[in-house]
Design an enzyme around this catalytic site. Sequence first.
Site, PDB file in Angstrom:
ATOM      1  N   CYS A   1      -0.808   2.679  -7.725  1.00 14.31           N
ATOM      2  CA  CYS A   1      -1.293   1.972  -8.911  1.00 14.31           C
ATOM      3  C   CYS A   1      -1.962   2.951  -9.886  1.00 14.31           C
ATOM      4  O   CYS A   1      -1.258   3.724 -10.509  1.00 14.31           O
ATOM      5  CB  CYS A   1      -2.183   0.810  -8.503  1.00 14.31           C
ATOM      6  SG  CYS A   1      -2.145  -0.507  -9.730  1.00 14.31           S
TER       7      CYS A   1
ATOM      8  N   HIS B   1       1.160  -2.239  -4.820  1.00 12.18           N
ATOM      9  CA  HIS B   1       0.255  -1.909  -3.709  1.00 12.18           C
ATOM     10  C   HIS B   1       0.960  -2.087  -2.362  1.00 12.18           C
ATOM     11  O   HIS B   1       0.852  -3.152  -1.751  1.00 12.18           O
ATOM     12  CB  HIS B   1      -0.986  -2.809  -3.757  1.00 12.18           C
ATOM     13  CG  HIS B   1      -1.883  -2.515  -4.900  1.00 12.18           C
ATOM     14  ND1 HIS B   1      -2.942  -1.643  -4.802  1.00 12.18           N
ATOM     15  CD2 HIS B   1      -1.869  -2.954  -6.179  1.00 12.18           C
ATOM     16  CE1 HIS B   1      -3.552  -1.562  -5.981  1.00 12.18           C
ATOM     17  NE2 HIS B   1      -2.924  -2.339  -6.825  1.00 12.18           N
TER      18      HIS B   1
ATOM     19  N   GLU C   1       0.154  -0.957   0.406  1.00 13.36           N
ATOM     20  CA  GLU C   1      -0.809  -1.111   1.505  1.00 13.36           C
ATOM     21  C   GLU C   1      -1.082  -2.575   1.838  1.00 13.36           C
ATOM     22  O   GLU C   1      -1.551  -2.879   2.939  1.00 13.36           O
ATOM     23  CB  GLU C   1      -2.120  -0.369   1.164  1.00 13.36           C
ATOM     24  CG  GLU C   1      -3.029  -1.024   0.130  1.00 13.36           C
ATOM     25  CD  GLU C   1      -2.656  -0.708  -1.331  1.00 13.36           C
ATOM     26  OE1 GLU C   1      -1.503  -0.322  -1.570  1.00 13.36           O
ATOM     27  OE2 GLU C   1      -3.517  -0.882  -2.214  1.00 13.36           O
TER      28      GLU C   1
HETATM   29  N1  GLN Z   1      -6.636   0.173 -13.792  1.00 14.34           N
HETATM   30  C1  GLN Z   1      -5.216   0.190 -13.692  1.00 14.34           C
HETATM   31  C2  GLN Z   1      -4.595  -1.019 -14.366  1.00 14.34           C
HETATM   32  O1  GLN Z   1      -5.238  -2.011 -14.601  1.00 14.34           O
HETATM   33  C3  GLN Z   1      -4.773   0.312 -12.263  1.00 14.34           C
HETATM   34  C4  GLN Z   1      -5.196  -0.834 -11.404  1.00 14.34           C
HETATM   35  C5  GLN Z   1      -5.110  -0.541  -9.928  1.00 14.34           C
HETATM   36  O2  GLN Z   1      -5.117   0.609  -9.509  1.00 14.34           O
HETATM   37  N2  GLN Z   1      -5.082  -1.597  -9.118  1.00 14.34           N
HETATM   38  O3  GLN Z   1      -3.424  -1.007 -14.681  1.00 14.34           O
END
Ligand code: GLN
Length: 546
Positions: A389, A515, A517
């Site tokens: 992410c 994600h 994970e």
């Molecule tokens: N802050 C970033 C976004 O909003 C990544 C979010 C995250 O890592 N879950 O796109």
Amino acid sequence: MASKKQKTAKYIFVTGGVTSSLGKGIIASSLAKLLQSRGFSVTIQKFDPYINVDPGTLNPYEHGECYVTDDGAETDLDLGHYERFLNVSTSQANNVTTGRIYYNVITKEREGAYLGKTVQVVPHITDEIKRNMLLLGKTGEYDIVITEIGGCIGDIESLPFIETVRQIKFEMEKQDTLIVHLTLIPYLTSAGELKTKPTQHSVKLMNEAGLQPDILVCRTEHHLPHELRNKIARFCNVQESSVIEAMDAPTIYDVPMLMRQERLDQRALYMLDLYSEKDADLKDWETFLSRLKYPKHTIRIGLVGKYVELRDAYKSIIESFIHAGAMNETKVVIEWIHSESLKTDNVEQLFSDLDGVLVAPGFGERGIDGKIEAIRYVRENGIPFFGICLGMQMAVIEFARNVLGLTEAHSMEMNDKTPDPVISLMDDQKNVTNKGGTMRLGAFNCKLKKGSLAFGIYGKQHISERHRHRYEFNNTYLDLFEKAGMKAAGLNPDNHLVEIVELENHPFFIGVQFHPELKSTVLNPHPLFVSFVKYALEHHLRRQAR
Ligand code: GLN
């Protein structure tokens, strides 16, 4: 097979006493696992006493990681344990907070549903809690619904939940509900004794609320001798066979085995008047445990993040490494690296002994430069890299700045005036003003490019992964990136958002917008983590051979 006698689900409530952090979630998950392995269909839900409608707006320092389900619910991290143990998906219905209950009741009140009535905790709030507690059981999908009640007996906050459990127990047949109470039996070193008094008090508090636990699970650092079990049973109104010892275990994944030894599942089934022909079959679980405990190799992975002081902020990543490590018969040691501490002049010293680096998810400006520096180092030095992410977004920014020469490239999250917004706000996010539940949340499809590393890892073209973010790769730059060697390996088939980037001419460099994970389980370790560990191990063995 499980007896199909019952038409509707039976309910097990798991409460906690004496202190928080005793591991109700793990006990609930372990009991669920044992019942599942006997052929019952089981789900677990958590009722949290706080007023936030969901934990999505909570700082990870407050509450650890925010877990996300397929249907896009932002939930307590215990739901991660439920999924990792049971290998089945949970949903919005599996996590309910006091905030959501009040939100529902107040919304109904405004709509006029209670016209003329004074809206009260009893019955309106408790009725709404009850409706939610019984919801999953009414789908006909489950033989048993386990409900974990957050907080401790005696907390003001959880009283309405406890009162609702009392009502449910009163309204249902005796054999249709069961209360498992988790307590602590502390060991006083100076006296050399295990003490039962806190447990007695905790059960008294439950009694005052009109509840009697059926089974006591006692967390302890020492075995509970027979006389002590007998004493607990006598003072707490339970049968001795319902006093279950829960010894501290080296890993949470031992707990189902410990609970099986203590016959927690047998006891629960007996009291619920359920019958199973087969014993709990945990062969696959045992294979996992033995691989976990007797690894052939050890590797060191650097985890770069800004919440590293609180490990719970990265709970699912840690667990994914445990699953993937066991799969590779490799112990994964995580080296915690605070992104704010990383500078150009110490990255070499911090990283030269690592076998792989994971740059973690996150929000906001803090620690960004350290993450970019980490990525530059692993990109230039062929160290296996996995960005999740925000970690992927930083890999894109690093590449833009240091390879494409777009020196001021940035994410609009950190700098909305950047001349090169290589990570930009998604169109459907531009008018969003509310913070809660408004990110791109839950499962989305992704189509992998044939020939990519990711395609080889997943072994298929169509995948679905969970998301939680507002920003995305800016497709106006895609050509430029691809020509210079950073390729989009996976795209959303509907809106063409870039979900995976990979680097050519690097042994393992993968950034994912989703994600992974959140989908790794004991019996189904996530392929990206399994591969990352495999490549990191190869890197390790190559380094050793040098
Ligand atoms: N802050 C970033 C976004 O909003 C990544 C979010 C995250 O890592 N879950 O796109």
